[in-house]
Structure formats: structure tokens, C-alpha cells
Motif scaffolding. Structure first.
Motif, PDB file in Angstrom:
ATOM      1  N   GLU A 313       0.827  -1.203   0.000  1.00 17.65           N
ATOM      2  CA  GLU A 313       0.000   0.000   0.000  1.00 17.65           C
ATOM      3  C   GLU A 313       0.861   1.253   0.000  1.00 17.65           C
ATOM      4  O   GLU A 313       0.540   2.248  -0.665  1.00 17.65           O
ATOM      5  CB  GLU A 313      -0.943  -0.009   1.205  1.00 17.65           C
ATOM      6  N   THR A 314       1.960   1.217   0.738  1.00 21.76           N
ATOM      7  CA  THR A 314       2.876   2.365   0.715  1.00 21.76           C
ATOM      8  C   THR A 314       3.466   2.559  -0.672  1.00 21.76           C
ATOM      9  O   THR A 314       3.567   3.683  -1.177  1.00 21.76           O
ATOM     10  CB  THR A 314       4.002   2.159   1.749  1.00 21.76           C
ATOM     11  N   TRP A 315       3.845   1.446  -1.303  1.00 18.41           N
ATOM     12  CA  TRP A 315       4.426   1.525  -2.650  1.00 18.41           C
ATOM     13  C   TRP A 315       3.398   2.048  -3.646  1.00 18.41           C
ATOM     14  O   TRP A 315       3.722   2.877  -4.503  1.00 18.41           O
ATOM     15  CB  TRP A 315       4.917   0.133  -3.050  1.00 18.41           C
ATOM     16  N   ARG A 316       2.167   1.605  -3.539  1.00 17.23           N
ATOM     17  CA  ARG A 316       1.139   2.035  -4.482  1.00 17.23           C
ATOM     18  C   ARG A 316       0.754   3.498  -4.291  1.00 17.23           C
ATOM     19  O   ARG A 316       0.214   4.123  -5.205  1.00 17.23           O
ATOM     20  CB  ARG A 316      -0.095   1.154  -4.339  1.00 17.23           C
ATOM     21  N   SER A 317       1.031   4.052  -3.129  1.00 16.80           N
ATOM     22  CA  SER A 317       0.688   5.459  -2.894  1.00 16.80           C
ATOM     23  C   SER A 317       1.702   6.420  -3.497  1.00 16.80           C
ATOM     24  O   SER A 317       1.464   7.628  -3.537  1.00 16.80           O
ATOM     25  CB  SER A 317       0.573   5.715  -1.389  1.00 16.80           C
ATOM     26  N   LEU A 318       2.848   5.905  -3.964  1.00 17.99           N
ATOM     27  CA  LEU A 318       3.893   6.756  -4.527  1.00 17.99           C
ATOM     28  C   LEU A 318       3.575   7.083  -5.985  1.00 17.99           C
ATOM     29  O   LEU A 318       2.748   6.432  -6.632  1.00 17.99           O
ATOM     30  CB  LEU A 318       5.250   6.047  -4.441  1.00 17.99           C
ATOM     31  N   ASP A 319       4.264   8.097  -6.505  1.00 17.21           N
ATOM     32  CA  ASP A 319       4.129   8.415  -7.928  1.00 17.21           C
ATOM     33  C   ASP A 319       4.888   7.371  -8.741  1.00 17.21           C
ATOM     34  O   ASP A 319       5.725   6.637  -8.200  1.00 17.21           O
ATOM     35  CB  ASP A 319       4.668   9.821  -8.218  1.00 17.21           C
ATOM     36  N   PRO A 320       4.625   7.263 -10.050  1.00 18.08           N
ATOM     37  CA  PRO A 320       5.251   6.203 -10.858  1.00 18.08           C
ATOM     38  C   PRO A 320       6.770   6.188 -10.803  1.00 18.08           C
ATOM     39  O   PRO A 320       7.380   5.117 -10.788  1.00 18.08           O
ATOM     40  CB  PRO A 320       4.729   6.498 -12.272  1.00 18.08           C
ATOM     41  N   ALA A 321       7.398   7.364 -10.780  1.00 18.23           N
ATOM     42  CA  ALA A 321       8.869   7.399 -10.775  1.00 18.23           C
ATOM     43  C   ALA A 321       9.424   6.779  -9.500  1.00 18.23           C
ATOM     44  O   ALA A 321      10.400   6.008  -9.543  1.00 18.23           O
ATOM     45  CB  ALA A 321       9.361   8.835 -10.935  1.00 18.23           C
ATOM     46  N   HIS A 322       8.844   7.089  -8.348  1.00 18.23           N
ATOM     47  CA  HIS A 322       9.351   6.523  -7.092  1.00 18.23           C
ATOM     48  C   HIS A 322       8.962   5.056  -6.947  1.00 18.23           C
ATOM     49  O   HIS A 322       9.679   4.283  -6.304  1.00 18.23           O
ATOM     50  CB  HIS A 322       8.838   7.339  -5.910  1.00 18.23           C
TER      51      HIS A 322
END
Length: 732
Positions: A313-322
């Protein structure tokens, strides 16, 4: 200097720092003083490691020094280069303590010559060591040879130096070998083999060790414009993030089991690959990337399955580049590889299994990225060209099936967006040193996420780009992805909408959220579908219960429901004779006994015993993994100088006239005794006897072999085990 050890002890601080930087293993663990450092540098293990890390020019220069002696002009001629280049290579070898300055001139370290083996650069032993007599005029003898013998001689000289004699001596090859024997150009090793003496091999090669120029550039590398490279890399990175996101959804739905031997079953891998429209190799790479990023893990249950982690969930909340950086950065330093060169008799290695751990891949990946980064911008080498460049950088450390391994790593680079159209991108260059800079560069190349969608009457939605986090979360739980690309196409179905309702959404919530993201009014078919699915959802209810309480007397159960001291059990009545509780049966049993009741525990087979069994389970202790990097060479040198000063203060002459003997490890002890035996020098040694006492001896070593040293003490032959020798000081 009389030995390599003495040469190292007399080096300046700058030279010692250079040595420690070229050979960092010498400082781990920290040597006590320069004597211990010199002893360690003389060991076979450290010397082999240093030679293994030489590139092709330096390795060829070291081989030339062994073959033609450490002479700049002779080495330059053997390598086919100018003397300035040869002098630079020899200086580098001297800094690495593979060549040292003796009293008679520069020499190759004895251990280095041993590591290179009896056939440096593929040349055979000298004629003297073979007891072979060479022709008086070697060049004339070679010129007198016919074409067939000369062809055989050249092949053995370049690819030998030893070859089997043909069983049919009357054949063309057998006659050619016999002619070479008659001319004295080859020596008979035994009845079935011949070898080319080193002098003949050099003459046939024209005095050269290499069949190609030392600094050959190779074929021309294809060129791409940096803009095209970055565009292709950005598209690949965006596609990768979308594929990993989709794969995670399918993995959570399937929850495939973990094999006993670790990993994912082939059937489950094929199912996942089919759902994301990739082949098995592509799906394996995505799974390995997700595992490396900490998005997938074994749940460690009694019957373990592969599950998503709390990081998703933390990863999915980031923008595509991050999100891309979160996948690509662990890949750079990972010890796992999809291109492990398996032994010939090994079976298939499953995805996510421990069989994909291959420690050499990390250094291989780093060197491959460094090779691509060193090329001019836009250079797009073929896999074969990259393999040759890699072989030039690490000629003694090439993996098995190198062509397939390099091609596989380059495919991974292309999928990750590290390269675009076979050329390293600006994002890939930054990833090597600064992942934050890499994600910032990628953010300038990919479009901004979109916060709207186009809803259509055929129950589909079109998202013209990468959706923002909230929109992606909504579509993930309420729709099914049908196609990817510049615009994603999602379809609303009864099953997908039931998934959203199961997650806690209501019909009004879904309609309100879709209205907020839609650029147009919601289509009537979609509204009807959501309302209809919500109306039928939940007509049957499923819940959980930790335990139940059954009695034939309903009055007894009603009395228990009324008791306030049992409120923590959260009892609920399902039937006149049945109560349920969310707590486990053991907790319910103890609570009822605490109020002086006498319940019994039952199962499907009737009443069961509550006496604890003697079974025990081992505790789980995860051992911490700490990666320790080498100390800076300047700090190691400072500690060495302190230790050397202390050693000087302790050096005095005891009653027996010998020096203080420092404690050394067996490898350093063996190296010093080999040096002393080769130079015919005496050495003071400390020897521990069977009862643990140590005595000092002036020992004259002659042979070190098989964990033992053979020599003389006071002209009496003695043999000592190396593990009983506490230390050595060569009497120079």
C-alpha cells in the motif's frame, strides 16, 4: 630488497595506501603491523584474488613478465605495444605487490607465478625443464617445415601447449607430428602426447603473447540519439510499474502455495504469466523484482502461501517514478538472478526459490552497468560486444555460459528501463550512484498521473495515462483491467463490483467516487448494474466464531448471557441451545471454570481431553544480517603504523639471540616459510607442543606441503605441522 615481504615493509605511505585500495582483502581483518600485512600479501589466496581482479591488459602484462622477465622493452615486444604503455602496466602490477624490486631487479612475486600455473598465456614449459634439445637455428627449423606440419605447430602453439598424438601415425596429422618431432620443434611428453617448448611457442607466435592487439577496440557500436533512448526507457519503466501492479493483484487473488523446496509451482507461474499476457521468463522476472522490493513474501503459515506484504500500500501510494525506483534500486544490489548458469545435471529452478540466489551476479551486474555507462551517450552495443568488453574487464572471472548470462542481464535492463533500445539511459546512469536522482530524472520523462476517466455505455472505462493513487485504488477493487498501453481500458462486471462491496464500499459510495473522477455523466447501464449488484449483495451472511457453547438447558444459557462478569467473552445466542464467542475454546473453557462451572471441551468426535501434551516447538530466531564494508585505506594504514611502532619497541634480543616472534595465522605462516625456503633463509619459529607450551627455534625450512613444513634445526631433520607454529620471523 631480499623478499617481497621486505619490499612491502619499506614502501611509503602513498604506496601502502595504493596497495590497500587495490587489494582490500589485505585489511580484513586488520593486520597487526607491516610484517603481518606483508605475510598476508604473500599468501596464495590473496594473490589469486588480486590476479582474478586484473583486467586483460594487466593480466597479459603479468604473464609477459613471467615469460620474458620484468623488462619494459621485452614486455612491450611481447604485448605488441609501446614501452610507455608497458611501463605503466608494470608499475600498476608493482603497486599491487604482484611485482617487487629485488636486489637484482624487478621480479614477479613467486606466489603470482604459481597462481598463473605452468602454462602462462598458453605457453609450454621451457626446453630445459623438458630436457629437450632445441634446433641450433630455431627460426630456420620453423621455416624448413612443410605447410602441414607448420599448420599443426601453429595450432598447438596458440591453443596448446600440449596435444594428443593421433592414434593413426600414418595419417596426415600423424605424419606432421612425426616431422615436428624430427625437427625438434615439439617434445614428446609421453607415448600419447606432445608439447611445444616455450621457446618454440614464442617463435611461432612471432614473439607475441596475444593474437590480437592489446587495446583492440572491436567492432563499431551502433548509435542512438539520447532522446530516443530516454523515451524508450521511460516507456519501459512505466510499463514495468503497471505490470508489477497488475501481477500483485493476481497473486493476491490466487494466493499460490509455497513449495516445500521454496519457490512457486510451475503451474501457478504459468497461470500468472497467462493473466498478465507474458511468457514464463517475463513473469519470473516480475516476481523476482517484487520479491526484491519487499512487495511479496512467504506468509510463514503452517501451510505457507505467497502473499502481498504491508509495503504494497505504501508503494502504491507513490508516484510512478518513485515506484519504479523502489523496484529498480534493490535489483541493482540483489544476489538473486533469473539467469543462473545451472549445472548440466540440474533440473528446473522455480521462480522465487532459493535456487535463484547467485552471489556473483551482483558484481557482474555492477560491471555490466559500468561498461555501458563508460560508452559514449547513445551507444547501443550488441550482447556479443558487451560480453567481449566484460571478458576484457574480468578475463579470469567469466561465468559459465557467459553469452546467455550477459544476454539475460541486458534483457532485464531493457525491461526495467535502465536501457532503451539497447543503450543506457540517463536514468540508468543515475541509478548506479544515486537512486533519488534517477527517480527525479524519470519523473521528468513520464507524463503526470491523470485524475480522470472516460466512462462508456458498454460498462468500460478508459484512463488516458497512469491513474493517480486514489483512482488506481478505486479501479483495482471495482473493475477488471482489459488492456494496457498509452490508455488503460477497464471493465465493470458483477464480480468486480462484488469485490468492491466486500471491501466495504456501498452503492452510493461507488457512484459518488466514479462521478468525482468521470469527465462525463455516469452512463445509465453502469448505474443500474451497481444498484442491482448492491441490492443482491449480502442476502446471505457469513461470520466467524472462535468457539461455541452448547447446552440442552436453554434456561442455563440465558442465565450465562445475563452475567456481567462474562461480558468480556462477547457471547451471542444463535439458537435456544447454542451460544457463540469470538474467543478461542481454551479461553472460554477457563472463563467458565473461573465462575465454578464444569464445562467440557468437545469436537466433532465428542468430548476430548484438555490435559496439555508434551509437544514443544522450537523458537524462531531470525539472525541479523550485517553487511560490513572495508575501512578506508588511510585508516588502515594509520593503525598499521601504530602497530609497527609498537612492534619496534618490543623488538629486543632475548637470551637465545633471536627476535620476538609475533603471532600469525596459518596462511601467513605458510607464506613466510615458503619465502624462506625458496630464498634458503633461516627463520625463527614458535612451536607449540602437545601440552601447550611454546618453544622458540631457529629453523631452516626446505619444503612446505600438505599442511607440514620440513627442514632442519641444528642440522637435525625436523617436520612440524603448520597449525602448531604460532609465528615466524625470517632471519634476514
Amino acid at each position: 630488497m631480499r623478499s617481497l615481504a621486505e619490499d612491502i615493509r619499506h614502501r611509503t605511505d602513498e604506496e601502502l595506501v595504493a596497495l590497500l585500495e587495490l587489494r582490500p582483502d589485505l585489511a580484513r581483518p586488520q593486520p597487526a603491523d607491516l610484517t603481518a600485512l606483508a605475510a598476508r600479501a604473500s599468501t596464495r589466496a590473496s594473490t589469486a584474488r588480486a590476479i582474478d581482479h586484473l583486467d586483460a591488459p594487466h593480466l597479459a602484462a603479468l604473464q609477459a613478465c613471467v615469460v620474458v622477465a620484468v623488462d619494459v622493452a621485452a614486455v612491450a615486444a611481447a604485448l605488441g605495444t609501446d614501452e610507455g604503455r608497458a611501463a605503466g602496466l608494470i608499475d600498476d602490477l608493482t603497486r599491487a605487490a604482484l611485482v617487487w624490486s629485488s636486489s637484482t631487479g624487478p621480479e614477479v612475486a613467486r606466489t603470482a607465478a604459481e597462481v598463473l600455473g605452468p602454462h602462462p598465456a598458453g605457453l609450454g614449459p621451457t626446453a630445459a625443464s623438458l630436457s629437450h634439445t632445441l634446433p641450433t637455428d630455431l627460426d630456420a627449423a620453423i621455416a624448413d617445415a612443410d605447410e602441414e606440419p607448420l599448420t599443426v605447430l601453429r595450432r598447438i602453439a596458440w591453443h596448446g601447449p600440449t596435444a594428443a598424438r593421433p592414434s593413426d601415425g600414418a595419417g596426415r596429422t600423424g605424419q606432421a607430428v612425426s616431422r615436428l618431432l624430427d625437427l625438434g620443434l615439439v617434445a614428446s611428453v609421453d607415448g600419447g602426447h606432445v608439447t611445444v617448448p616455450r621457446e618454440v611457442g614464442l617463435a611461432v607466435r612471432g614473439g607475441r603473447l596475444l593474437d590480437t592487439p592489446l587495446d583492440e577496440t572491436g567492432e563499431q557500436v551502433a548509435q542512438r540519439t539520447p532522446e530516443d533512448v530516454d523515451r524508450a526507457a521511460a516507456a519501459a519503466a512505466t510499463e514495468l510499474v503497471a505490470l508489477v501492479d497488475e501481477l500483485l493483484d493476481h497473486l493476491e487473488t490466487m494466493r499460490p502455495r509455497v513449495l516445500r523446496s521454496s519457490g512457486l509451482a510451475v503451474r501457478d507461474l504459468r497461470t500468472l504469466a497467462g493473466r498478465v499476457n507474458l511468457d514464463e521468463a517475463g513473469a519470473t522476472l516480475l516476481l523476482e523484482l517484487a520479491l526484491g522490493a519487499g512487495l511479496v513474501a512467504d506468509d510463514r503459515a503452517l501451510e505457507p502461501v505467497w502473499r502481498l506484504t504491508t509495503e504494497v500500500e505504501t508503494w502504491r501510494s507513490l508516484d510512478p517514478a518513485h515506484r519504479w525506483a523502489g523496484i529498480a534500486t534493490p535489483w541493482v544490489h540483489s544476489l538473486r538472478a533469473c539467469v543462473v548458469p545451472a549445472p548440466d545435471d540440474a533440473g528446473r529452478v522455480n521462480a522465487l526459490s532459493d535456487g535463484l540466489i547467485w552471489p556473483p551476479v551482483r558484481a557482474l551486474r555492477h560491471e555490466l552497468l559500468a561498461i555501458l555507462a563508460d560508452l559514449p551517450d547513445g551507444s547501443a552495443p550488441e550482447p556479443a560486444q558487451v560480453t567481449e568488453l566484460l571478458r576484457r574487464n574480468r578475463p579470469r572471472r567469466m561465468p559459465r555460459e557467459a553469452d546467455e548470462v550477459v544476454a539475460g542481464l541486458l534483457r532485464e535492463c531493457e525491461v526495467l528501463g535502465v536501457t532503451g533500445r539497447s543503450a543506457i539511459s540517463s536514468v540508468g546512469r543515475a541509478l548506479r550512484t544515486d537512486p533519488d536522482d534517477a527517480s527525479a530524472r524519470l519523473a521528468t520523462l513520464v507524463p503526470d498521473p491523470v485524475d480522470h476517466l472516460l466512462l462508456q455505455a458498454d460498462l468500460t472505462a478508459i484512463v488516458p495515462g497512469t491513474p493517480v493513487s486514489r483512482l488506481a485504488s478505486l479501479l483495482r477493487c471495482s473493475a477488471v483491467l482489459e488492456s494496457r498501453g498509452g490508455a488503460g481500458v477497464y471493465r465493470f462486471t458483477e464480480q468486480s463490483l462484488r469485490t468492491a462491496l466486500d471491501a466495504g464500499w456501498t452503492a452510493d459510495d461507488l457512484l459518488e467516487a466514479l462521478t468525482g473522477f468521470s469527465a462525463t455523466e455516469l452512463p445509465q447501464p453502469l448505474t443500474y448494474l451497481i444498484r442491482d449488484v448492491a441490492r443482491r449483495h449480502g442476502q446471505l451472511r457469513v461470520g466467524t466464531a472462535g468457539s461455541y457453547l452448547r447446552s440442552d438447558d436453554p434456561t442455563h444459557l440465558e442465565a450465562l448471557l445475563a452475567r456481567r462478569d462474562l461480558s468480556h467473552l462477547q457471547l451471542r445466542q444463535l439458537a435456544p441451545t447454542v451460544l457463540i464467542s469470538p474467543v478461542g475454546p481454551t479461553v472460554l473453557l477457563e472463563a467458565l471454570r473461573d465462575i465454578s462451572l464444569a464445562p467440557s471441551l468437545e469436537s466433532s468426535g465428542g468430548v476430548v481431553s484438555t490435559t496439555p501434551s508434551g509437544t514443544r516447538v522450537p523458537p524462531r530466531r531470525d539472525r541479523p544480517v550485517t553487511e560490513v564494508g572495508p575501512d578506508p585505506a588511510e585508516q588502515v594504514l594509520a593503525r598499521l603504523r601504530v602497530g609497527e611502532a609498537a612492534a619496534e619497541r618490543r623488538r629486543n634480543l632475548p637470551d637465545d639471540g633471536g627476535p620476538t616472534i609475533p603471532a600469525l595465522d596459518p596462511a601467513s605462516t605458510s607464506a613466510l616459510l615458503r619465502e624462506a625456503a625458496a630464498d634458503r633463509l633461516a627463520a625463527w619459529i614458535g612451536v607449540t607442543d602437545a601440552v601447550g607450551s611454546t618453544k622458540r627455534l631457529l629453523f631452516h625450512p626446505s619444503t612446505v606441503d600438505g599442511g607440514r613444513v620440513i627442514g632442519e634445526v641444528d642440522a637435525v631433520p625436523q617436520v612440524y605441522s603448520l597449525h602448531r607454529i604460532t609465528g615466524v620471523v625470517v632471519d634476514e
